[in-house]
Design a protein around this motif. Structure first.
Motif, mmCIF file in Angstrom:
data_model
loop_
_atom_site.group_PDB
_atom_site.id
_atom_site.type_symbol
_atom_site.label_atom_id
_atom_site.label_comp_id
_atom_site.label_asym_id
_atom_site.label_seq_id
_atom_site.Cartn_x
_atom_site.Cartn_y
_atom_site.Cartn_z
ATOM 1 N N TYR A 85 6.676 7.702 11.565
ATOM 2 C CA TYR A 85 7.843 7.272 12.336
ATOM 3 C C TYR A 85 8.409 8.389 13.206
ATOM 4 O O TYR A 85 9.016 8.120 14.241
ATOM 5 C CB TYR A 85 8.902 6.655 11.426
ATOM 6 N N PHE A 86 8.205 9.644 12.818
ATOM 7 C CA PHE A 86 8.546 10.756 13.711
ATOM 8 C C PHE A 86 7.741 10.627 15.001
ATOM 9 O O PHE A 86 8.286 10.686 16.100
ATOM 10 C CB PHE A 86 8.245 12.098 13.029
ATOM 11 N N CYS A 87 6.441 10.428 14.849
ATOM 12 C CA CYS A 87 5.560 10.289 16.019
ATOM 13 C C CYS A 87 5.898 9.034 16.826
ATOM 14 O O CYS A 87 5.868 9.069 18.062
ATOM 15 C CB CYS A 87 4.099 10.253 15.578
ATOM 16 N N LEU A 88 6.247 7.955 16.149
ATOM 17 C CA LEU A 88 6.607 6.726 16.856
ATOM 18 C C LEU A 88 7.882 6.927 17.675
ATOM 19 O O LEU A 88 7.934 6.554 18.851
ATOM 20 C CB LEU A 88 6.776 5.571 15.867
ATOM 21 N N GLY A 89 8.901 7.529 17.084
ATOM 22 C CA GLY A 89 10.145 7.779 17.818
ATOM 23 C C GLY A 89 9.927 8.700 19.003
ATOM 24 O O GLY A 89 10.426 8.453 20.113
ATOM 25 N N PHE A 90 9.176 9.753 18.793
ATOM 26 C CA PHE A 90 8.858 10.716 19.850
ATOM 27 C C PHE A 90 8.134 10.021 20.995
ATOM 28 O O PHE A 90 8.495 10.176 22.168
ATOM 29 C CB PHE A 90 7.981 11.825 19.240
ATOM 30 N N SER A 91 7.129 9.208 20.661
ATOM 31 C CA SER A 91 6.304 8.586 21.697
ATOM 32 C C SER A 91 7.014 7.431 22.414
ATOM 33 O O SER A 91 6.781 7.215 23.603
ATOM 34 C CB SER A 91 4.968 8.123 21.123
ATOM 35 N N ILE A 92 7.889 6.702 21.726
ATOM 36 C CA ILE A 92 8.638 5.647 22.403
ATOM 37 C C ILE A 92 9.611 6.260 23.406
ATOM 38 O O ILE A 92 9.742 5.767 24.532
ATOM 39 C CB ILE A 92 9.361 4.727 21.396
ATOM 40 N N LEU A 93 10.277 7.333 23.024
ATOM 41 C CA LEU A 93 11.179 7.978 23.989
ATOM 42 C C LEU A 93 10.384 8.560 25.154
ATOM 43 O O LEU A 93 10.839 8.523 26.299
ATOM 44 C CB LEU A 93 12.027 9.058 23.326
ATOM 45 N N TYR A 94 9.196 9.061 24.883
ATOM 46 C CA TYR A 94 8.328 9.538 25.965
ATOM 47 C C TYR A 94 8.039 8.403 26.943
ATOM 48 O O TYR A 94 8.096 8.585 28.159
ATOM 49 C CB TYR A 94 7.020 10.087 25.383
ATOM 50 N N ALA A 95 7.769 7.216 26.417
ATOM 51 C CA ALA A 95 7.462 6.071 27.277
ATOM 52 C C ALA A 95 8.688 5.617 28.064
ATOM 53 O O ALA A 95 8.571 5.185 29.210
ATOM 54 C CB ALA A 95 6.929 4.917 26.435
ATOM 55 N N LEU A 96 9.864 5.729 27.471
ATOM 56 C CA LEU A 96 11.097 5.277 28.119
ATOM 57 C C LEU A 96 11.833 6.385 28.883
ATOM 58 O O LEU A 96 12.860 6.107 29.483
ATOM 59 C CB LEU A 96 12.069 4.720 27.067
ATOM 60 N N SER A 97 11.326 7.581 28.852
ATOM 61 C CA SER A 97 12.086 8.746 29.308
ATOM 62 C C SER A 97 12.679 8.615 30.702
ATOM 63 O O SER A 97 13.751 9.130 30.971
ATOM 64 C CB SER A 97 11.223 10.002 29.228
ATOM 65 N N SER A 98 12.027 7.934 31.596
ATOM 66 C CA SER A 98 12.545 7.856 32.962
ATOM 67 C C SER A 98 13.318 6.565 33.217
ATOM 68 O O SER A 98 13.698 6.290 34.337
ATOM 69 C CB SER A 98 11.388 7.965 33.957
ATOM 70 N N GLN A 99 13.568 5.779 32.191
ATOM 71 C CA GLN A 99 14.214 4.488 32.397
ATOM 72 C C GLN A 99 15.725 4.614 32.593
ATOM 73 O O GLN A 99 16.243 4.186 33.608
ATOM 74 C CB GLN A 99 13.915 3.555 31.220
ATOM 75 N N SER A 100 16.455 5.139 31.619
ATOM 76 C CA SER A 100 17.905 5.233 31.727
ATOM 77 C C SER A 100 18.449 6.192 30.679
ATOM 78 O O SER A 100 17.710 6.692 29.834
ATOM 79 C CB SER A 100 18.540 3.858 31.537
ATOM 80 N N HIS A 101 19.754 6.396 30.729
ATOM 81 C CA HIS A 101 20.376 7.258 29.724
ATOM 82 C C HIS A 101 20.488 6.542 28.376
ATOM 83 O O HIS A 101 20.850 7.156 27.384
ATOM 84 C CB HIS A 101 21.744 7.758 30.202
ATOM 85 N N TRP A 102 20.178 5.264 28.328
ATOM 86 C CA TRP A 102 20.165 4.497 27.089
ATOM 87 C C TRP A 102 18.847 4.641 26.335
ATOM 88 O O TRP A 102 18.715 4.145 25.215
ATOM 89 C CB TRP A 102 20.396 3.011 27.384
ATOM 90 N N SER A 103 17.880 5.296 26.935
ATOM 91 C CA SER A 103 16.533 5.380 26.344
ATOM 92 C C SER A 103 16.506 5.922 24.914
ATOM 93 O O SER A 103 15.785 5.372 24.072
ATOM 94 C CB SER A 103 15.617 6.209 27.238
ATOM 95 N N PRO A 104 17.264 6.986 24.570
ATOM 96 C CA PRO A 104 17.219 7.450 23.172
ATOM 97 C C PRO A 104 17.695 6.390 22.177
ATOM 98 O O PRO A 104 17.076 6.192 21.135
ATOM 99 C CB PRO A 104 18.146 8.671 23.165
ATOM 100 N N GLY A 105 18.771 5.694 22.510
ATOM 101 C CA GLY A 105 19.268 4.646 21.621
ATOM 102 C C GLY A 105 18.299 3.493 21.507
ATOM 103 O O GLY A 105 18.069 2.957 20.414
ATOM 104 N N ILE A 106 17.716 3.101 22.634
ATOM 105 C CA ILE A 106 16.727 2.016 22.620
ATOM 106 C C ILE A 106 15.521 2.418 21.777
ATOM 107 O O ILE A 106 15.005 1.615 20.995
ATOM 108 C CB ILE A 106 16.319 1.649 24.056
ATOM 109 N N SER A 107 15.084 3.666 21.909
ATOM 110 C CA SER A 107 13.949 4.156 21.121
ATOM 111 C C SER A 107 14.242 4.065 19.629
ATOM 112 O O SER A 107 13.400 3.604 18.844
ATOM 113 C CB SER A 107 13.638 5.608 21.479
#
Length: 159
Positions: free
Chosen positions: A77-99
């Motif tokens: 789940y560490f890797c999953l959280g890291f990689s989801i935020l990587y995928a969303l990184s350029s979307q919005s400032h909500w990306s960490p919460g969405i991840s």
């Protein structure tokens, strides 16, 4: 042509997250008796490699035991959280919460899925561990993104 390339790149950014999600799902389908045998074998091998309690005074006072199943949850789940935020990184400032929400939701569905696997069960402690591990992954990815932004060359102001 440029928009196709940007969508293609955005799709590729999701590949690590999909791979980690699939790996977590595959490990969740292993029956409980096989999981415990595998982790028992791993623990036995680690004990033969590590020094015995009699050779180190600290180990005799406070022997360290590792729950390899919980460690696997944490790493996945560490890797999953890291990689989801990587995928969303350029979307919005909500990306960490969405991840984090996506990881928590995936953990809940994973635990529900395990209820149907022989010898496995759902655990709220695992959901908490998974969510905390994903939070650490998201936090570290935020640090990586901030460092990358910090070292990016600054544009000179236009007058």
């Amino acid at each position: 042509m440029s928009s196709f390339y940007n969508r293609y790149r955005a799709g590729l950014r999701w590949m690590p997250a999909f791979c980690f999600a699939i790996a977590i799902f595959i490990f969740s389908t292993i029956p409980g008796n096989e999981v415990h045998e595998s982790y028992h074998d791993l623990e036995t091998r680690v004990q033969t490699i590590s020094p015995s309690a009699s050779t180190t005074p600290l180990a005799a006072i406070n022997p360290v035991t590792i729950d390899w199943l919980k460690a696997a949850h944490g790493v996945g789940y560490f890797c999953l959280g890291f990689s989801i935020l990587y995928a969303l990184s350029s979307q919005s400032h909500w990306s960490p919460g969405i991840s984090l929400i996506l990881c928590c939701f995936y953990s809940i569905t994973d635990e529900l899925h395990q209820m149907f696997i022989p010898g496995r069960s759902a655990s709220s402690q695992d959901i908490l561990l998974d969510t905390l591990s994903a939070l650490i992954g998201v936090a570290i990815m935020l640090g990586v993104m901030a460092t990358k932004e910090f070292f990016k060359p600054k544009q000179a102001p236009v007058d």
